[in-house]
Design an enzyme around this catalytic site. Structure first.
Site, PDB file in Angstrom:
ATOM      1  N   ARG A 142    -111.189  85.468  68.705  1.00  0.00           N
ATOM      2  CA  ARG A 142    -110.585  85.027  69.970  1.00  0.00           C
ATOM      3  C   ARG A 142    -110.993  83.599  70.280  1.00  0.00           C
ATOM      4  O   ARG A 142    -112.186  83.284  70.298  1.00  0.00           O
ATOM      5  CB  ARG A 142    -111.027  85.943  71.105  1.00  0.00           C
ATOM      6  CG  ARG A 142    -110.533  87.355  70.854  1.00  0.00           C
ATOM      7  CD  ARG A 142    -110.622  88.231  72.066  1.00  0.00           C
ATOM      8  NE  ARG A 142    -110.220  89.588  71.686  1.00  0.00           N
ATOM      9  CZ  ARG A 142    -110.039  90.569  72.532  1.00  0.00           C
ATOM     10  NH1 ARG A 142    -110.228  90.374  73.815  1.00  0.00           N
ATOM     11  NH2 ARG A 142    -109.673  91.765  72.107  1.00  0.00           N
ATOM     12  N   GLU A 144    -111.775  81.826  72.667  1.00  0.00           N
ATOM     13  CA  GLU A 144    -112.316  81.690  74.024  1.00  0.00           C
ATOM     14  C   GLU A 144    -112.809  80.260  74.131  1.00  0.00           C
ATOM     15  O   GLU A 144    -113.641  79.830  73.338  1.00  0.00           O
ATOM     16  CB  GLU A 144    -113.518  82.630  74.240  1.00  0.00           C
ATOM     17  CG  GLU A 144    -113.301  84.072  73.820  1.00  0.00           C
ATOM     18  CD  GLU A 144    -112.595  84.884  74.884  1.00  0.00           C
ATOM     19  OE1 GLU A 144    -112.240  84.306  75.921  1.00  0.00           O
ATOM     20  OE2 GLU A 144    -112.387  86.093  74.652  1.00  0.00           O
ATOM     21  N   ARG A 150    -121.421  85.857  77.443  1.00  0.00           N
ATOM     22  CA  ARG A 150    -120.850  87.152  77.034  1.00  0.00           C
ATOM     23  C   ARG A 150    -119.644  87.051  76.110  1.00  0.00           C
ATOM     24  O   ARG A 150    -119.053  88.054  75.772  1.00  0.00           O
ATOM     25  CB  ARG A 150    -120.515  87.989  78.268  1.00  0.00           C
ATOM     26  CG  ARG A 150    -119.767  87.231  79.337  1.00  0.00           C
ATOM     27  CD  ARG A 150    -119.304  88.116  80.455  1.00  0.00           C
ATOM     28  NE  ARG A 150    -120.361  88.589  81.321  1.00  0.00           N
ATOM     29  CZ  ARG A 150    -120.181  89.515  82.277  1.00  0.00           C
ATOM     30  NH1 ARG A 150    -119.000  90.050  82.465  1.00  0.00           N
ATOM     31  NH2 ARG A 150    -121.181  89.908  83.028  1.00  0.00           N
ATOM     32  N   HIS A 151    -119.276  85.829  75.722  1.00  0.00           N
ATOM     33  CA  HIS A 151    -118.121  85.669  74.831  1.00  0.00           C
ATOM     34  C   HIS A 151    -118.500  85.028  73.503  1.00  0.00           C
ATOM     35  O   HIS A 151    -119.221  84.046  73.469  1.00  0.00           O
ATOM     36  CB  HIS A 151    -117.052  84.781  75.489  1.00  0.00           C
ATOM     37  CG  HIS A 151    -116.374  85.457  76.623  1.00  0.00           C
ATOM     38  ND1 HIS A 151    -116.746  85.265  77.912  1.00  0.00           N
ATOM     39  CD2 HIS A 151    -115.347  86.335  76.644  1.00  0.00           C
ATOM     40  CE1 HIS A 151    -115.980  86.007  78.709  1.00  0.00           C
ATOM     41  NE2 HIS A 151    -115.127  86.673  77.961  1.00  0.00           N
ATOM     42  N   GLU A 287    -118.767  94.365  81.299  1.00  0.00           N
ATOM     43  CA  GLU A 287    -117.695  95.144  80.670  1.00  0.00           C
ATOM     44  C   GLU A 287    -118.011  95.301  79.189  1.00  0.00           C
ATOM     45  O   GLU A 287    -118.174  94.319  78.482  1.00  0.00           O
ATOM     46  CB  GLU A 287    -116.364  94.406  80.847  1.00  0.00           C
ATOM     47  CG  GLU A 287    -115.212  95.151  80.223  1.00  0.00           C
ATOM     48  CD  GLU A 287    -114.075  94.231  79.785  1.00  0.00           C
ATOM     49  OE1 GLU A 287    -113.584  93.454  80.612  1.00  0.00           O
ATOM     50  OE2 GLU A 287    -113.703  94.319  78.601  1.00  0.00           O
ATOM     51  N   SER A 290    -112.666  98.382  76.984  1.00  0.00           N
ATOM     52  CA  SER A 290    -111.409  98.585  77.720  1.00  0.00           C
ATOM     53  C   SER A 290    -110.579  99.561  76.921  1.00  0.00           C
ATOM     54  O   SER A 290    -110.658  99.578  75.691  1.00  0.00           O
ATOM     55  CB  SER A 290    -110.562  97.324  77.771  1.00  0.00           C
ATOM     56  OG  SER A 290    -111.150  96.354  78.512  1.00  0.00           O
ATOM     57  N   ARG A 338    -121.506  93.574  73.089  1.00  0.00           N
ATOM     58  CA  ARG A 338    -121.617  93.868  74.528  1.00  0.00           C
ATOM     59  C   ARG A 338    -122.386  95.180  74.743  1.00  0.00           C
ATOM     60  O   ARG A 338    -123.191  95.287  75.663  1.00  0.00           O
ATOM     61  CB  ARG A 338    -120.232  93.983  75.152  1.00  0.00           C
ATOM     62  CG  ARG A 338    -119.414  92.715  75.105  1.00  0.00           C
ATOM     63  CD  ARG A 338    -119.678  91.859  76.326  1.00  0.00           C
ATOM     64  NE  ARG A 338    -118.762  90.733  76.372  1.00  0.00           N
ATOM     65  CZ  ARG A 338    -117.663  90.704  77.132  1.00  0.00           C
ATOM     66  NH1 ARG A 338    -117.349  91.721  77.908  1.00  0.00           N
ATOM     67  NH2 ARG A 338    -116.882  89.641  77.133  1.00  0.00           N
TER      68      ARG A 338
HETATM   69  P1  AMO Z   1    -110.492  93.901  75.385  1.00  0.00           P
HETATM   70  O1  AMO Z   1    -109.790  92.596  75.254  1.00  0.00           O
HETATM   71  O2  AMO Z   1    -111.031  94.255  76.727  1.00  0.00           O
HETATM   72  O3  AMO Z   1    -109.512  95.097  74.969  1.00  0.00           O
HETATM   73  O4  AMO Z   1    -111.655  93.976  74.303  1.00  0.00           O
HETATM   74  C1  AMO Z   1    -112.386  95.160  74.118  1.00  0.00           C
HETATM   75  C2  AMO Z   1    -113.873  94.898  74.216  1.00  0.00           C
HETATM   76  O5  AMO Z   1    -114.262  93.969  73.195  1.00  0.00           O
HETATM   77  C3  AMO Z   1    -115.307  93.148  73.655  1.00  0.00           C
HETATM   78  N1  AMO Z   1    -114.879  91.748  73.578  1.00  0.00           N
HETATM   79  C4  AMO Z   1    -115.681  90.695  73.320  1.00  0.00           C
HETATM   80  N2  AMO Z   1    -117.006  90.617  73.083  1.00  0.00           N
HETATM   81  C5  AMO Z   1    -117.546  89.395  72.880  1.00  0.00           C
HETATM   82  N3  AMO Z   1    -116.824  88.249  72.879  1.00  0.00           N
HETATM   83  C6  AMO Z   1    -115.486  88.283  73.114  1.00  0.00           C
HETATM   84  N4  AMO Z   1    -114.790  87.154  73.103  1.00  0.00           N
HETATM   85  C7  AMO Z   1    -114.861  89.549  73.341  1.00  0.00           C
HETATM   86  N5  AMO Z   1    -113.600  89.934  73.591  1.00  0.00           N
HETATM   87  C8  AMO Z   1    -113.624  91.275  73.727  1.00  0.00           C
HETATM   88  C9  AMO Z   1    -115.614  93.573  75.089  1.00  0.00           C
HETATM   89  C10 AMO Z   1    -114.320  94.243  75.511  1.00  0.00           C
HETATM   90  O6  AMO Z   1    -114.519  95.210  76.515  1.00  0.00           O
HETATM   91  N6  AMO Z   1    -106.943  96.137  72.641  1.00  0.00           N
HETATM   92  C11 AMO Z   1    -107.833  96.319  73.770  1.00  0.00           C
HETATM   93  C12 AMO Z   1    -108.627  97.600  73.658  1.00  0.00           C
HETATM   94  C13 AMO Z   1    -107.798  98.877  73.741  1.00  0.00           C
HETATM   95  O7  AMO Z   1    -107.105  99.048  74.771  1.00  0.00           O
HETATM   96  O8  AMO Z   1    -107.875  99.692  72.813  1.00  0.00           O
HETATM   97  C14 AMO Z   1    -108.796  95.141  73.826  1.00  0.00           C
HETATM   98  O9  AMO Z   1    -108.980  94.426  72.868  1.00  0.00           O
HETATM   99  O10 AMO Z   1    -116.659  94.523  75.041  1.00  0.00           O
END
Ligand code: AMO
Length: 364
Positions: A142, A144, A150-151, A287, A290, A338
């Site tokens: 991603r 970001e 946290r990212h 979080e 999701s 996370r």
């Molecule tokens: P979401 O975008 O909330 O949902 O991602 C799911 C979980 O992945 C982790 N996460 C990350 N951790 C660290 N850095 C990041 N950049 C990052 N992005 C996400 C978090 C987050 O809660 N497709 C949906 C899931 C689904 O509905 O099955 C999804 O990707 O812990």
């Protein structure tokens, strides 16, 4: 280096076993002295820990974090094995993203444009009519743009999808049981590591507390935190909610029924057209996952894409799977780093991954 020798009669070390070496074999002499203290007598800055992680995993503190990560992944696989989930691998080079254009990494794929996969979302759903319980342990890429605690730009997820569900509750049950299984496994198998880290990992009892998005917003507003209509919960709001919930005795809780304005296109909308069957799982105000029930009806899915400003033509490969009969289904993505932050109280997500990919780091 390697040695031959007998176990020492008197054992002074608190950790490991002491030997009296009789022969020492040096395989390869270092060209330079080590740049960091791998014994762990001097605290090391996070930047240095990341830079020299491959050496510092010799340090008991650093090693304990990654042994726990190793056990988390083993325990997750065990849980899936015991509960008849099928392990899949989906492409990481993709033609379309599921989580919004803003965080897509673009790449040149011969004559075409491609992206690095943000999530296995579309592929895990496509399989559900043929394999009704799947999981994948997968990287998420991603873009970001901001440096936060946290990212990451490359993080890891434990993704699940299951078919023939009655509602998102079925998926929430899987998620809470999985997390309980992982926490119990760490408590039982990583006692030494938890002791080294000075962590008392509390057992979790299921079912986890559930509160709706609207209840969460009411709690936040009563504390003076402004949340606009249809807005996702900010990091600051999540933290405040985490504190309030902890005071009530809940370290971990679901927030359910997010409004459609805040979610991905693929979550099922409720009859009111406003709320969805999407949930988040928060652990100590962070979080960690999701998920939710998906839209499995072809026409409704196209409608949702259009409402989100997406062009269904770019998702033909995905939509096609919904033409041949798709059962009600749902799933979740659980962030490995996370989850580790929540379990181990880590302040920065970079502490939970061996080689960090963030805004400034592309090496080592
Ligand atoms: P979401 O975008 O909330 O949902 O991602 C799911 C979980 O992945 C982790 N996460 C990350 N951790 C660290 N850095 C990041 N950049 C990052 N992005 C996400 C978090 C987050 O809660 N497709 C949906 C899931 C689904 O509905 O099955 C999804 O990707 O812990």
């Amino acid at each position: 280096m390697c040695f031959e020798g007998e176990k020492a009669e008197i054992q002074r070390s608190k950790r490991g076993v002491e030997y009296v070496a009789e022969k020492i074999y040096v395989y390869n002499k270092p060209i330079e002295p080590l740049p960091v203290d791998t014994i762990g007598k001097v605290p090391t800055l996070l930047d240095t820990r990341i830079r020299y992680r491959y050496l510092l995993v010799r340090n008991p503190l650093e090693k304990a974090i990654f042994s726990i990560r190793n056990t988390i992944l083993k325990a997750a696989r065990e849980y899936f094995e015991k509960n008849n989930f099928f392990e899949i691998h989906t492409p990481k080079i993709v033609a379309a993203g599921a989580e919004g254009g803003a965080t897509l990494f673009e790449l040149k794929y011969f004559e075409r444009k491609a992206y690095l996969s943000q999530s296995p979302q579309l592929y895990k759903q496509m399989l559900i009519s043929s394999i009704p319980r799947v999981y994948e342990i997968t990287p998420y890429f991603r873009a970001e743009k901001f440096n936060t605690t946290r990212h990451l730009n490359e993080s890891w997820g434990i993704d699940v999808e299951q078919g023939f569900i009655d509602s998102e509750e079925d998926v929430m049950n899987t998620l809470e049981n999985l997390i309980k299984y992982i926490v119990d496994s760490i408590r039982n198998r990583c006692r030494e590591e938890l002791e080294i880290l000075g962590i008392e990992l509390k057992p979790l009892s299921t079912p986890f507390r559930r509160l709706t998005y609207e209840e969460a917003v009411d709690i936040l507003r009563s504390e003076g935190i402004e949340v606009s209509e249809g807005e996702d919960l900010s990091e600051a709001a999540e933290k405040v909610l985490g504190k309030i919930m902890a005071e009530k005795g809940y370290d971990i809780y679901f927030i359910t029924k997010f409004p459609f304005e805040t979610t991905g296109f693929y979550y099922m909308r409720e009859e009111d057209g406003i709320h969805t069957r999407k949930f988040d799982l928060d652990y100590k105000g962070l979080e960690i996952s999701s998920g939710g029930q998906r839209e499995h009806r072809y026409e409704k899915l196209i409608e949702a894409m259009k409402l989100k400003g997406l062009n269904p033509d770019n998702f033909q490969f995905y939509l096609e799977a919904f033409k041949y009969g798709m059962p009600p289904h749902g799933g979740f993505g659980l962030g490995v780093e996370r989850l580790m932050m929540g379990m181990l109280g880590l302040k920065n997500v970079r502490e939970a991954i061996l080689f960090v990919r963030d805004r400034t780091r592309l090496t080592p």
